[in-house]
Design a protein around this motif. Structure first.
Motif, PDB file in Angstrom:
ATOM      1  N   SER A   1      20.662  16.163   2.817  1.00 59.80           N
ATOM      2  CA  SER A   1      21.157  17.598   2.760  1.00 59.80           C
ATOM      3  C   SER A   1      22.044  17.670   1.618  1.00 59.80           C
ATOM      4  O   SER A   1      22.226  18.965   1.192  1.00 59.80           O
ATOM      5  CB  SER A   1      22.041  17.800   3.939  1.00 59.80           C
ATOM      6  N   LYS A   2      22.476  16.601   0.941  1.00 62.43           N
ATOM      7  CA  LYS A   2      23.070  16.741  -0.474  1.00 62.43           C
ATOM      8  C   LYS A   2      24.546  17.326  -0.441  1.00 62.43           C
ATOM      9  O   LYS A   2      25.281  17.637  -1.224  1.00 62.43           O
ATOM     10  CB  LYS A   2      22.500  17.680  -1.510  1.00 62.43           C
ATOM     11  N   ILE A   3      24.976  17.471   0.795  1.00 65.98           N
ATOM     12  CA  ILE A   3      26.311  17.970   1.152  1.00 65.98           C
ATOM     13  C   ILE A   3      27.430  16.768   1.022  1.00 65.98           C
ATOM     14  O   ILE A   3      28.532  17.135   0.979  1.00 65.98           O
ATOM     15  CB  ILE A   3      26.473  18.971   2.237  1.00 65.98           C
ATOM     16  N   PHE A   4      26.997  15.676   1.289  1.00 70.31           N
ATOM     17  CA  PHE A   4      28.018  14.589   1.518  1.00 70.31           C
ATOM     18  C   PHE A   4      28.316  13.915  -0.087  1.00 70.31           C
ATOM     19  O   PHE A   4      27.375  13.674  -0.957  1.00 70.31           O
ATOM     20  CB  PHE A   4      27.375  13.542   2.420  1.00 70.31           C
ATOM     21  N   ASP A   5      29.576  13.365   0.019  1.00 70.06           N
ATOM     22  CA  ASP A   5      29.981  12.690  -1.177  1.00 70.06           C
ATOM     23  C   ASP A   5      29.828  11.237  -1.074  1.00 70.06           C
ATOM     24  O   ASP A   5      29.960  10.269  -2.131  1.00 70.06           O
ATOM     25  CB  ASP A   5      31.379  13.041  -1.544  1.00 70.06           C
ATOM     26  N   LEU A   6      29.666  10.728   0.168  1.00 67.16           N
ATOM     27  CA  LEU A   6      29.516   9.077   0.345  1.00 67.16           C
ATOM     28  C   LEU A   6      29.009   8.873   1.811  1.00 67.16           C
ATOM     29  O   LEU A   6      29.283   9.747   2.901  1.00 67.16           O
ATOM     30  CB  LEU A   6      31.055   8.612   0.277  1.00 67.16           C
ATOM     31  N   LEU A   7      28.379   7.652   1.916  1.00 64.32           N
ATOM     32  CA  LEU A   7      27.935   7.270   3.228  1.00 64.32           C
ATOM     33  C   LEU A   7      28.463   5.750   3.574  1.00 64.32           C
ATOM     34  O   LEU A   7      28.381   5.137   2.527  1.00 64.32           O
ATOM     35  CB  LEU A   7      26.202   7.266   2.996  1.00 64.32           C
ATOM     36  N   ILE A   8      29.023   5.951   4.658  1.00 67.31           N
ATOM     37  CA  ILE A   8      29.219   4.567   5.341  1.00 67.31           C
ATOM     38  C   ILE A   8      28.190   4.057   6.319  1.00 67.31           C
ATOM     39  O   ILE A   8      27.971   4.766   7.067  1.00 67.31           O
ATOM     40  CB  ILE A   8      30.600   4.511   5.882  1.00 67.31           C
ATOM     41  N   LEU A   9      27.496   3.027   5.854  1.00 69.00           N
ATOM     42  CA  LEU A   9      26.223   2.853   6.592  1.00 69.00           C
ATOM     43  C   LEU A   9      26.215   1.537   7.145  1.00 69.00           C
ATOM     44  O   LEU A   9      26.288   0.376   6.689  1.00 69.00           O
ATOM     45  CB  LEU A   9      25.094   2.656   5.420  1.00 69.00           C
ATOM     46  N   ASP A  10      26.281   1.437   8.464  1.00 64.68           N
ATOM     47  CA  ASP A  10      26.137   0.148   9.237  1.00 64.68           C
ATOM     48  C   ASP A  10      24.615  -0.420   9.106  1.00 64.68           C
ATOM     49  O   ASP A  10      23.752   0.466   9.060  1.00 64.68           O
ATOM     50  CB  ASP A  10      26.217   0.627  10.681  1.00 64.68           C
ATOM     51  N   ILE A  11      24.663  -1.881   8.954  1.00 61.33           N
ATOM     52  CA  ILE A  11      23.214  -2.456   8.987  1.00 61.33           C
ATOM     53  C   ILE A  11      22.588  -2.347  10.185  1.00 61.33           C
ATOM     54  O   ILE A  11      21.407  -2.079  10.488  1.00 61.33           O
ATOM     55  CB  ILE A  11      23.463  -3.783   8.392  1.00 61.33           C
ATOM     56  N   GLY A  12      23.281  -2.493  11.539  1.00 62.08           N
ATOM     57  CA  GLY A  12      22.530  -2.789  12.738  1.00 62.08           C
ATOM     58  C   GLY A  12      22.289  -1.549  13.728  1.00 62.08           C
ATOM     59  O   GLY A  12      22.679  -1.301  14.686  1.00 62.08           O
ATOM     60  N   LEU A  13      21.553  -0.579  12.731  1.00 64.01           N
ATOM     61  CA  LEU A  13      21.082   0.883  13.665  1.00 64.01           C
ATOM     62  C   LEU A  13      19.956   0.765  14.578  1.00 64.01           C
ATOM     63  O   LEU A  13      18.998  -0.482  14.268  1.00 64.01           O
ATOM     64  CB  LEU A  13      20.811   1.749  12.571  1.00 64.01           C
ATOM     65  N   PRO A  14      19.826   1.254  15.707  1.00 64.27           N
ATOM     66  CA  PRO A  14      18.910   1.081  16.578  1.00 64.27           C
ATOM     67  C   PRO A  14      17.246   0.936  16.246  1.00 64.27           C
ATOM     68  O   PRO A  14      16.593   0.355  16.703  1.00 64.27           O
ATOM     69  CB  PRO A  14      19.222   1.836  17.753  1.00 64.27           C
ATOM     70  N   ASP A  15      16.998   2.140  15.206  1.00 55.32           N
ATOM     71  CA  ASP A  15      15.655   2.518  15.066  1.00 55.32           C
ATOM     72  C   ASP A  15      15.212   1.761  13.853  1.00 55.32           C
ATOM     73  O   ASP A  15      14.040   1.368  13.707  1.00 55.32           O
ATOM     74  CB  ASP A  15      15.481   3.953  15.080  1.00 55.32           C
ATOM     75  N   ARG A  16      15.901   1.933  12.833  1.00 56.71           N
ATOM     76  CA  ARG A  16      15.710   1.306  11.675  1.00 56.71           C
ATOM     77  C   ARG A  16      16.878   0.663  10.792  1.00 56.71           C
ATOM     78  O   ARG A  16      17.775   1.636  10.566  1.00 56.71           O
ATOM     79  CB  ARG A  16      14.737   2.282  10.609  1.00 56.71           C
ATOM     80  N   ASP A  17      16.996  -0.270  10.544  1.00 58.86           N
ATOM     81  CA  ASP A  17      18.093  -1.156   9.991  1.00 58.86           C
ATOM     82  C   ASP A  17      18.539  -0.354   8.699  1.00 58.86           C
ATOM     83  O   ASP A  17      17.949   0.219   8.010  1.00 58.86           O
ATOM     84  CB  ASP A  17      18.064  -2.518   9.759  1.00 58.86           C
ATOM     85  N   GLY A  18      19.874  -0.756   8.489  1.00 55.89           N
ATOM     86  CA  GLY A  18      20.528   0.022   7.294  1.00 55.89           C
ATOM     87  C   GLY A  18      19.965  -0.542   6.063  1.00 55.89           C
ATOM     88  O   GLY A  18      19.751   0.225   5.048  1.00 55.89           O
ATOM     89  N   PHE A  19      19.264  -1.753   5.991  1.00 53.70           N
ATOM     90  CA  PHE A  19      18.648  -2.080   4.513  1.00 53.70           C
ATOM     91  C   PHE A  19      17.551  -1.187   4.422  1.00 53.70           C
ATOM     92  O   PHE A  19      17.036  -0.882   3.259  1.00 53.70           O
ATOM     93  CB  PHE A  19      17.951  -3.398   4.751  1.00 53.70           C
TER      94      PHE A  19
END
Length: 222
Positions: free
Chosen positions: A43-61
């Motif tokens: 969406s391009k509205i965010f200035d930064l992403l805090i990303l967990d690696i252990g997400l349920p559907d597809r991991d953070g990597f």
């Protein structure tokens, strides 16, 4: 206003992050899956992403590779329980701007968020460089605190506690709120560390500045 996207599937951690970041002038949105993180980041509205690696559907990597592969330059701080050197290298080489392992302390994450914001040259709207309540003045850039004409030396934790109080003058803050914001979501809730540090601030600011609200918490008086 600086907007931060939080991709984290643990409700306790995402709520902890959202509460702390909003208390410091940021707006936030939370997603719980990797697919949502990719779609919302587009969406391009965010200035930064805090990303967990252990997400349920597809991991953070995978999310990281997807976003960087399409040329997304959004600053990304990876947040994960994986603390091996290989995982750290994989995250940084995959395009992460920073890497924090769980458990973590909020003041460390906040400092890293601010570094990424400065590196991106984004004005920190609604996050003034100085906070004032009465004759107490706190400078977020120099980390100096003045009470009247006197410069007061504070430790790192004392400074963060003072900042929270000055951002919420006359608001009653519970011990649990202060514990979560300053010492982290995994800290022992039965600890008296909040009371100890409030005592430190009272000695340095004056005993009448921070009021005890019996059975609830503390309030900074104007």
């Amino acid at each position: 206003m600086n907007q931060i996207l939080i991709a984290e599937d643990n409700p306790r951690i995402s709520s902890f992050l959202e509460t702390g970041l909003q208390a410091h002038g940021f707006t936030t949105a939370i997603v719980a899956t990797g697919s949502e993180a990719i779609n919302v980041a587009d969406s391009k509205i965010f200035d930064l992403l805090i990303l967990d690696i252990g997400l349920p559907d597809r991991d953070g990597f995978d999310v990281l590779r997807n976003l960087r592969g399409r040329g997304e330059t959004l600053p990304i701080i990876v947040l994960t329980a994986r603390d091996t050197v290989d995982d750290t290298v994989a995250g940084l080489e995959g395009g992460a701007d920073d890497y924090i392992t769980k458990p973590f302390r909020f003041e460390e994450l906040l400092a890293r968020v601010r570094v990424q914001m400065r590196n991106r040259h984004i004005p920190r709207q609604q996050e003034d460089t100085t906070l004032r309540v009465g004759d107490i003045c706190l400078d977020l850039l120099t980390r100096q605190v003045w009470v009247g004409d006197n410069l007061v030396e504070l430790s790192t934790r004392e400074f963060i506690l003072a900042e929270v109080f000055l951002r919420h003058p006359m608001q009653v803050l519970s011990r649990e709120q202060l514990l979560n914001r300053i010492w982290g979501y995994d800290y022992d809730p039965g600890s008296n560390i909040v009371d100890v540090y409030v005592g430190h601030l009272r000695k340095k600011f004056g005993s009448n500045r921070i009021e005890t609200v019996r059975g609830i918490g503390y309030r900074l008086r104007r």
